[in-house]
Structures are given as structure tokens and as C-alpha cells.
Design a protein around this motif. Structure first.
Motif, PDB file in Angstrom:
ATOM      1  N   LEU A 205     -53.692  90.108  58.873  1.00  0.00           N
ATOM      2  CA  LEU A 205     -52.686  89.385  59.375  1.00  0.00           C
ATOM      3  C   LEU A 205     -51.775  90.491  60.154  1.00  0.00           C
ATOM      4  CD1 LEU A 205     -52.093  86.923  56.708  1.00  0.00           C
ATOM      5  CD2 LEU A 205     -53.034  86.390  58.917  1.00  0.00           C
ATOM      6  N   LEU A 265     -56.639  83.715  63.411  1.00  0.00           N
ATOM      7  CA  LEU A 265     -55.598  84.277  63.905  1.00  0.00           C
ATOM      8  C   LEU A 265     -55.732  85.768  64.584  1.00  0.00           C
ATOM      9  CD1 LEU A 265     -52.990  83.363  61.242  1.00  0.00           C
ATOM     10  CD2 LEU A 265     -53.010  82.724  63.389  1.00  0.00           C
ATOM     11  N   LEU A 272     -48.292  88.472  65.023  1.00  0.00           N
ATOM     12  CA  LEU A 272     -47.534  87.528  64.016  1.00  0.00           C
ATOM     13  C   LEU A 272     -46.495  88.306  63.472  1.00  0.00           C
ATOM     14  CD1 LEU A 272     -50.871  86.647  62.251  1.00  0.00           C
ATOM     15  CD2 LEU A 272     -49.836  85.151  64.025  1.00  0.00           C
ATOM     16  N   ARG A 275     -43.653  87.790  57.957  1.00  0.00           N
ATOM     17  CA  ARG A 275     -43.624  86.942  57.002  1.00  0.00           C
ATOM     18  C   ARG A 275     -44.943  86.422  56.725  1.00  0.00           C
ATOM     19  NH1 ARG A 275     -39.550  83.522  55.087  1.00  0.00           N
ATOM     20  NH2 ARG A 275     -40.244  81.622  54.434  1.00  0.00           N
ATOM     21  N   SER A 276     -45.870  86.285  57.519  1.00  0.00           N
ATOM     22  CA  SER A 276     -47.129  85.933  57.527  1.00  0.00           C
ATOM     23  C   SER A 276     -48.041  86.580  56.263  1.00  0.00           C
ATOM     24  CB  SER A 276     -48.049  85.691  58.874  1.00  0.00           C
ATOM     25  OG  SER A 276     -47.343  85.228  59.839  1.00  0.00           O
ATOM     26  N   SER A 277     -47.687  87.860  56.331  1.00  0.00           N
ATOM     27  CA  SER A 277     -48.670  88.479  55.334  1.00  0.00           C
ATOM     28  C   SER A 277     -47.993  88.634  53.821  1.00  0.00           C
ATOM     29  CB  SER A 277     -48.818  90.092  55.859  1.00  0.00           C
ATOM     30  OG  SER A 277     -47.832  90.670  55.999  1.00  0.00           O
ATOM     31  N   PRO A 299     -45.448  80.602  56.393  1.00  0.00           N
ATOM     32  CA  PRO A 299     -45.646  81.138  57.654  1.00  0.00           C
ATOM     33  C   PRO A 299     -45.149  79.876  58.652  1.00  0.00           C
ATOM     34  CG  PRO A 299     -47.714  80.708  56.925  1.00  0.00           C
ATOM     35  CD  PRO A 299     -46.814  80.311  55.904  1.00  0.00           C
ATOM     36  N   SER A 300     -44.950  80.085  59.942  1.00  0.00           N
ATOM     37  CA  SER A 300     -44.684  79.277  61.115  1.00  0.00           C
ATOM     38  C   SER A 300     -45.843  78.418  60.940  1.00  0.00           C
ATOM     39  CB  SER A 300     -44.297  79.854  62.225  1.00  0.00           C
ATOM     40  OG  SER A 300     -44.288  78.977  63.358  1.00  0.00           O
ATOM     41  N   ARG A 301     -45.705  77.157  61.326  1.00  0.00           N
ATOM     42  CA  ARG A 301     -46.959  76.218  61.477  1.00  0.00           C
ATOM     43  C   ARG A 301     -46.952  75.674  62.835  1.00  0.00           C
ATOM     44  NH1 ARG A 301     -48.803  73.902  56.924  1.00  0.00           N
ATOM     45  NH2 ARG A 301     -49.411  71.812  58.173  1.00  0.00           N
ATOM     46  N   LEU A 306     -52.185  78.948  62.312  1.00  0.00           N
ATOM     47  CA  LEU A 306     -50.935  79.137  61.309  1.00  0.00           C
ATOM     48  C   LEU A 306     -50.920  77.950  60.253  1.00  0.00           C
ATOM     49  CD1 LEU A 306     -48.735  80.611  63.848  1.00  0.00           C
ATOM     50  CD2 LEU A 306     -49.057  81.796  61.628  1.00  0.00           C
ATOM     51  N   LEU A 309     -53.260  78.645  57.718  1.00  0.00           N
ATOM     52  CA  LEU A 309     -52.707  79.528  56.786  1.00  0.00           C
ATOM     53  C   LEU A 309     -51.941  79.141  55.877  1.00  0.00           C
ATOM     54  CD1 LEU A 309     -52.785  82.776  56.213  1.00  0.00           C
ATOM     55  CD2 LEU A 309     -50.831  82.870  57.789  1.00  0.00           C
ATOM     56  N   ASP A 310     -51.062  78.338  56.290  1.00  0.00           N
ATOM     57  CA  ASP A 310     -49.830  77.802  55.340  1.00  0.00           C
ATOM     58  C   ASP A 310     -50.652  76.889  54.359  1.00  0.00           C
ATOM     59  OD1 ASP A 310     -47.449  77.136  54.267  1.00  0.00           O
ATOM     60  OD2 ASP A 310     -47.095  75.626  55.698  1.00  0.00           O
TER      61      ASP A 310
END
Length: 647
Positions: A205, A265, A272, A275-277, A299-301, A306, A309-310
Motif C-alpha cells: 500500500l 490499488l 495512497l 493512513r491506508s497502511s 481508509p478513504s472509501r 479502497l 480495503l476498508d
């Protein structure tokens, strides 16, 4: 064997590939737990045998412990049962067959028997790493049984061999790992392997949109392969009823959708936020510390990947607490696939080369044994046993193996000659065996170092058994074995050269196509099109109804692809006369890698929307076209037509 680090750019530009590979060595921390086991294995076994006046059986047990030590690699305890146990059983069987064949038949018939065993072991070795280890020990055991001057019966030798390998395996299962993580130490290898998967997801990520994204995705595949192996061994507790066992399965299963989303991603190529990782890293810490996950930052949706991932993070947090992971770690390969690997073009070529090398080594050794050249030296089995290690591609390209084996043997023999001149007998030699056993796990980072340590150990065992110092004979026989394997390695064989590389590449292509067909079967673009398996948006292949099957297919696609890329890379480091037979296979493997990455991105997008974008469709069509051209260029049979949705 894990990939060796690349040489600096200057060295790569100056040295030819076949020489550069011989100079590479693996790096990493010293495996002190394996060093401890090695010190407690061969040396103490030999000491006990000397004290009870069963030196011959002690030598056999020490050889078995040495061979098991070579296979004692980092990983889980459950995986070590198969990785150490299966080769040990094969070695004991080979020892039994070799002993009775050596006692009952003449030199010519014995050579025929050993050659037949070489053909069997060679084809069997093409199945996978554990099978390759079993094939090696089968042949080494047969050579030792046929030629080692030990007064005990074949059954006694076989039991001593099992005792030696079994003792090291018992140490592997019983001794705690220094600095082991929190909880039941018997699962520390599994926890570490699963935690590394979450770390690899986080690193991928972080690399999204950067140049090293492809390398990070390959590292994620390696981490998943390692975790899959770590969990795939026998249960350590009956009925697998422990909460730790169930939690490990749940944690591995929860990593699969995270890996899928991270790959999608990275395929998109957009950077990214940090925050994503954070979430995957907290999951990795929870695995290592055997604790609950705590709150995970979402993470952002803003896009399908994304959102995937969430969702995967939420499911992971829930799965960590509930502990219901199923058996997604199991690698599902049918009997047909295993037989195809063993008896296909790659297995046949490999089997023939092993048989010729082993048989020729046995024939030359026995001819010399019955001549004046050997004198008092009676260990003719060294020559075919050495040829077994030299003919194994697991240890690197052919010329690299030969150079490393020759250099390591000369160094080891000279070192032993110096030790033998000053050490007391037998106690000093027993101590030297224990030292070499401790060095084996470290020496496996380079074949020459491993050879040097093994040479000192074997020559020590010979002298403990009452034989004279044999350094010169060891060097001469190793050089003979090198010459035999070099000749056999360059002989033409029935069928096309590079069969093992092409077989692995074909398996990777089949797995990639199976994964692609499964994903596309759920695309709404196929509704009513009559495509194989088409089910429209309400289907169960790419959507949530059958994601477990999809993840299993994805794992097999990436795993076979990694095996194909490794085989192709090794072939590229052969001498030009051999390397030219596999030219272009690395390019086909690269196309397959991009195809599987794109298929993963399609799967994630289909989960969210039920349809593919123009970018997905165009990329699939482009890659399938490149793959068809590449298969024709390297001589692979064409694959079944793959329907691509057109919108």
C-alpha cells in the motif's frame, strides 16, 4: 530456497550471469535456534554411539542429522514435520534398498539398480521442494547403503538413519525459539509467517504509485507462500481445538481479501495516503503479540479498491476475535497435476539427467574401486552421492553448482587436513562434528560454504569410523563428479531442452487462465452471452458468494507464477549453450504476472459494481494477445480461448 539479493550494478555489468550467480550469497540474521539444534544433533549422536561401541551406526545417524540440518529452514514447526520427515523416510528407504542391493548383486547390476532409482527420484523431485529433498536423500541413502563399510544390517542402518533425522526433528518441535513471541511457543513460526503477510500488505500500500510497487507485490506473494506452507503441516493438537490454532487460520484467511485489495490499488498506480497502511500494520502487531486488534483507522472509501480495503479491514478485525478461518491455507492440487509435474516433459528430462549422472557416477566409482587407484580408500559411494547434489537445480544453475562445489570441497578438505593433524581422536573429531552441525544452518546461504562445512563433517565421520585421512580422495572424487554432471547437463535429451522451465511456465499459465475465467464468469457483461460459467451479476464466481474459491485460485496463480519466474531466472544464469534454450520465458512470465494483477483488479471492481471499465477490458485484451504471442514464441501449446467482455 529464498531469492538471493542482486549484485551491485557495476558487478552485473562486468561479470557474465553464470559467474555472477556463483558469487551471490543470501543475507539475513543468524538463525540461532537452528544453530543450537545443529550443535545438539550430529555431534551428541556420534558421541553416544562411540561410547556404546556402535560407531558405524553413529556415523549413519550423524549423516542423517546433517542432511536434516540442511533442510532445517526458517518456518513453522508443523511445516518442519513434512520438510524434515518426508526426506528422512525416503533416505531410510534408499539406505535399505542400497544395502541389500550392494550385498546381493554384482557391480553391473548394482549400477542398473542405482540408475533406476535415479530415474525415479528425478521425476519425483519435479513435484516440489519437499519431493526434491526426498529424492535427494533417497539417492544419497542408496549410495551410502551400497558402499559404506558398516557391519550392521540394512534394517539397523535404516533405523539409525531415522533416529538421526528424528532426533533433529524432535529438537525442532520441542525447543522454544529464542525471543519467541507471546503465547504458545509451538505456534511462533506460524504467527511470524502470518504477521509478515500483513506487513507485506502495508508495504505494498505504501508503494502504490511508486516504481517499487511490482517488487512489493512480489514480496507479498512470497509472504503468502510462506504463510501457506507454515499452516499446511499436520495439526499440532488433536482435532485442532485450541483457540490459538483456530485464530491463526482466521488471521491467514482475513489477510487474503486485504492482499487482493492492496494488489488492485497498486495496479491502479495512484499513490495512497499513509493512513491506508496503518490498519494492516496494527493487524501485524496483533498477530505477533497474540492480542486483539483494537480500533483500526478506516481508509478513504472513494473508489472500489479502497472500499474493498476498508471492508477487508472490518472483516479482519471481526475474524481476529471470532477465530473461524476454515482451511484456505491448503494448496489444492489434484493427483493429475502432481503426475503431470512428475511425468510431463520437465519431469522426464529431469529424471533422465539425474539417472544418467547418478548411474554414471556409480559406474565410474566402482570401476575405480576395483582398480589399483583407490588403494586403501573404500568410500566409492562418495562419487555418486556428490553427483546427486550437483545435478539438483534447486541449488542454482549448473555451472554455479559445479564451481561452488569444487571450491567448497577443496577448502573443506584443506581445513580438515589441518584439524586432523592437531585434534585428539576421537573426542576432538566428535567436537568438530558438533561444530560443523552448528554451522550448517548458516552455511546454507551459499553452496560453496555449505559444501565446505559438509566436507569437514563427512571427513571427520570417516576418521571416527576408523578410516585414514581422505582429503585427497574427497577432492578427486568431487572433481570427477563435477565433470560427469557437466557432461550430462549438456547432453541432448528426447524432447525440447528447458522442459522444466516450460512445464512450470505452462502450469502458471493454466492457473492464471483458471483464475481469470472464474473472475469473468461473474461479470454482468457476460449475462446471456453463453460464456462458460457465465452467471451475470447474480452469479457466484467473482462476487461474494464464492470468494473463498476465488482466493484459492488467486493463490495458486501467484504461487505457480513465482515458481515459473524462479525457474526461468535460474535458467538465464546457465552457460550460454544452455541459457539459449529458455530465452523469452522470463518475458512470458512477466506478461502472466501483469495478467494476474489485472485479473485481481477486475475481481475487486466486479465486487463493487458488477461490471468492468473500459480500462479493465482493454488491458485484459492486450495482455491475452501478448500472452498468446509469447506462448508461441517460446514453444508452449496455445491455451483455451479466453472470452473478454466487450461492454
Amino acid at each position: 530456497m529464498s531469492p538471493r539479493p542482486p549484485l551491485p550494478a557495476r558487478a552485473r555489468s562486468v561479470l557474465p550471469p553464470w559467474l555472477a550467480h556463483a558469487l551471490r550469497a543470501q543475507r539475513g540474521p543468524v538463525p540461532w535456534n537452528a544453530v543450537t539444534r545443529g550443535a545438539l544433533a550430529a555431534g551428541p549422536l556420534l558421541l553416544v554411539a562411540v561410547l556404546v561401541d556402535r560407531t558405524g551406526l553413529g556415523v549413519v545417524a550423524a549423516v542423517a542429522a546433517m542432511l536434516a540440518g540442511i533442510n532445517d529452514r526458517p518456518g513453522s514447526r508443523r511445516a518442519s514435520v513434512k520438510r524434515l520427515g518426508a526426506p528422512a523416510l525416503a533416505g531410510a528407504a534408499g539406505l535399505l534398498v542400497g544395502t541389500y542391493a550392494g550385498d546381493l548383486v554384482g557391480a553391473v547390476a548394482l549400477t542398473v539398480v542405482l540408475t533406476g532409482l535415479g530415474l525415479l527420484a528425478g521425476t519425483m523431485s519435479a513435484v516440489g521442494p519437499v519431493a526434491s529433498g526426498a529424492g535427494t536423500q533417497l539417492l544419497v541413502g542408496a549410495a551410502i547403503g551400497a558402499g559404506m563399510p558398516v557391519p550392521e544390517s540394512g534394517w539397523a542402518r535404516a533405523l539409525a538413519f531415522l533416529a538421526g533425522a528424528g532426533w533433529l526433528l524432535a529438537l525442532r518441535l520441542a525447543l522454544p525459539t529464542p525471543g519467541a513471541m507471546t503465547g504458545d511457543f509451538r505456534f511462533d513460526g506460524e504467527r511470524d509467517a502470518v504477521a509478515r503477510v500483513y506487513d507485506a500488505v502495508a508495504e505494498l500500500l505504501d508503494a502504490a504509485g511508486a516504481e517499487d510497487a511490482i517488487a512489493r507485490r512480489a514480496a507479498l506473494t512470497a509472504a503468502l507462500d510462506h504463510a501457506q506452507d507454515a499452516l499446511a503441516g499436520p495439526r499440532l493438537r488433536r482435532y485442532a481445538s485450541s483457540s490459538a490454532e483456530r485464530r491463526l487460520h482466521a488471521q491467514y484467511a482475513a489477510a487474503l481479501p486485504l492482499a487482493e485489495a492492496a494488489t488492485a490499488l497498486a495496479w491502479a498506480g495512484e499513490p495512497l495516503s499513509e493512513r491506508s497502511s496503518v490498519g494492516p500494520r496494527r493487524l501485524a502487531a496483533a498477530v505477533r503479540e497474540n492480542t486483539h486488534t483494537g480500533p483500526l483507522p478506516a481508509p478513504s472509501r472513494s473508489g472500489p479498491a479502497l472500499r474493498a480495503l476498508d471492508d477487508a479491514l472490518l472483516r479482519a478485525a471481526d475474524a481476529f476475535d471470532q477465530g473461524g478461518g476454515g482451511d484456505l491455507h491448503t494448496r489444492r492440487r489434484g493427483a493429475r497435476a502432481l503426475l503431470r509435474a512428475a511425468f510431463g516433459a520437465g519431469g522426464r528430462e529431469y529424471g533422465l539427467r539425474v539417472a544418467l549422472s547418478f548411474g554414471a557416477g556409480a559406474a565410474v566409482a566402482q570401476a575405480l574401486y576395483h582398480s589399483q587407484w583407490y588403494g586403501r580408500h573404500t568410500h566409492w559411494y562418495w562419487l555418486p552421492a556428490t553427483a546427486v547434489f550437483l545435478v539438483k537445480p534447486d541449488l542454482g544453475p549448473l555451472v554455479s553448482r559445479v564451481l561452488c562445489r569444487a571450491a567448497g570441497t577443496v577448502l573443506g578438505a584443506l581445513l580438515f587436513a589441518g584439524f586432523a593433524a592437531v585434534l585428539p581422536r576421537p573426542e576432538g573429531l566428535v567436537a568438530l562434528v558438533a561444530l560443523c552441525g552448528a554451522l550448517i544452518p548458516v552455511s546454507t546461504r551459499h553452496f560453496a560454504a555449505q559444501t565446505a562445512v559438509a566436507t569437514v563433517l563427512v571427513l571427520s565421520l570417516v576418521m571416527v569410523g576408523g578410516e585414514p585421512q581422505a582429503s585427497a580422495a574427497r577432492i578427486a572424487e568431487t572433481l570427477l563428479a563435477c565433470a560427469i554432471v557437466l557432461i550430462v547437463g549438456h547432453l541432448p535429451m528426447p524432447g525440447e531442452r528447458g522442459g522444466q522451465v516450460r512445464a512450470r511456465l505452462a502450469a502458471a499459465a493454466d492457473a492464471a487462465h483458471a483464475y481469470l475465467a472464474h473472475v469473468l464468469a461473474d461479470s454482468a457483461d457476460f449475462a446471456g452471452s453463453g460464456a462458460p460459467g457465465g452467471s451475470g451479476a447474480s452469479g457466484t464466481s467473482g462476487g461474494s458468494g464464492d470468494r473463498a474459491t476465488r482466493w484459492t485460485l488467486r493463490r495458486e496463480a501467484y504461487r505457480t507464477l513465482a515458481e515459473a519466474r524462479s525457474a526461468s531466472a535460474l535458467a538465464a544464469h546457465e552457460l550460454p549453450a544452455l541459457a539459449r534454450h529458455t530465452e523469452g520465458t522470463d518475458e512470458v512470465a512477466a506478461v502472466l504476472e501483469r495478467l494476474v494483477d489485472t485479473t485481481t483488479a477486475c475481481a475487486v471492481h466486479l465486487d463493487d459494481t458488477g461490471r468492468l471499465t473500459d480500462r479493465h477490458r482493454e488491458r485484459l485484451a492486450e495482455l491475452l494477445g501478448e500472452l498468446a504471442e509469447g506462448r508461441e514464441r517460446v514453444g508452449l501449446p496455445p491455451s483455451a480461448p479466453q472470452p473478454v467482455p466487450t461492454g
